[in-house]
Write a protein that holds these residues in place. Structure first.
Motif, PDB file in Angstrom:
ATOM      1  N   HIS A  41       0.835  -1.202   0.000  1.00  0.00           N
ATOM      2  CA  HIS A  41       0.000   0.000   0.000  1.00  0.00           C
ATOM      3  C   HIS A  41       0.870   1.254   0.000  1.00  0.00           C
ATOM      4  N   VAL A  57       2.858   1.597  -3.428  1.00  0.00           N
ATOM      5  CA  VAL A  57       2.026   2.091  -4.520  1.00  0.00           C
ATOM      6  C   VAL A  57       1.745   3.582  -4.344  1.00  0.00           C
ATOM      7  N   GLY A  58       1.503   3.999  -3.100  1.00  0.00           N
ATOM      8  CA  GLY A  58       1.258   5.418  -2.842  1.00  0.00           C
ATOM      9  C   GLY A  58       2.444   6.281  -3.222  1.00  0.00           C
ATOM     10  N   ARG A 118      -4.868   9.124  -5.851  1.00  0.00           N
ATOM     11  CA  ARG A 118      -3.837   8.194  -5.387  1.00  0.00           C
ATOM     12  C   ARG A 118      -4.468   7.135  -4.482  1.00  0.00           C
ATOM     13  N   GLN A 145      -4.484   3.059  -4.955  1.00  0.00           N
ATOM     14  CA  GLN A 145      -3.972   2.159  -3.923  1.00  0.00           C
ATOM     15  C   GLN A 145      -5.028   1.119  -3.550  1.00  0.00           C
TER      16      GLN A 145
END
Length: 212
Positions: A79, A82-83, A96, A100
């Motif tokens: 998480h 990816v952010g 965003r 995620q």
């Protein structure tokens, strides 16, 4: 006095070691996020597939799943990674967060379908090919990439990560262009995040009221 000096030096060396380890860890995290940003870039921005406009780029999505699996096996926080990857390509705020949530949810779907139980599936995903499901009741069926909102109603999202959903291929093939309450709710959320034009949201509302 000499002992105090030794203690001070030891504490300083330990503090320096801690800072060095943190710096190394940060560089490793940044390296993974940078790689992730390159893997996500086209679909995080909803780039339309030239060869098949109106369709998700399944090959690119399968490669994302392969990358996420590698990252998880290396101990990465998916998480957070990816952010950070989204930030590196200029995607922030609610958009965003939607990316995620969608990616991690689909990754968990792949796990539930036991996609990662077969080592050969990692080879398939890395090559942009569909993995085969190992979950009882679905064994041998390929996974596929469907959509939340049909491209007939939101062509801008036909290849956008927030609108893509991992499904068994037979379920994906049964998807229609008919709008549901869940779809209009998703469209409202996407528009609020700046991922869908207000004009498209209005047309979705109009189509849903007319029963399309």
């Amino acid at each position: 006095m000499r002992m105090l000096s030794i203690i001070i030096v030891a504490v300083g060396m330990y503090s320096g070691w801690i800072l060095l380890q943190r710096d190394r860890a940060k560089k490793v995290e940044d390296g993974w996020a940078l790689q992730c940003s390159k893997v996500l870039d086209s679909q995080a921005n909803g780039r339309v597939v030239t060869a098949a406009p109106g369709s998700p780029d399944e090959g690119a999505y399968f490669k994302i799943l392969h990358f996420l699996r590698k990252a998880e096996m290396d101990g990465r926080d998916l998480h957070a990674m990816v952010g950070t990857a989204c930030e590196k390509i200029g995607i922030t705020g609610e958009k965003r967060g939607l990316i995620q949530d969608a990616l991690i949810a689909n990754y968990e779907t792949a796990r539930k379908l036991k996609v990662f139980d077969d080592p050969m599936n990692m080879v398939r995903l890395e090559q942009g090919q569909a993995a085969l499901i190992a979950l009882v009741g679905w064994q041998g069926e390929p996974v596929a990439v469907g959509v939340v909102i049909p491209p007939t109603h939101a062509p801008e999202l036909s290849n956008h990560l927030i609108n893509l959903v991992l499904l068994p291929s037979s379920v994906r093939d049964s998807q229609t262009g008919r709008l549901t309450r869940e779809m209009t709710d998703a469209a409202r959320k996407f528009e609020h995040a700046g991922a869908l034009p207000k004009s498209t949201l209005d047309s979705i509302y109009l189509a849903s009221r007319s029963g399309e």
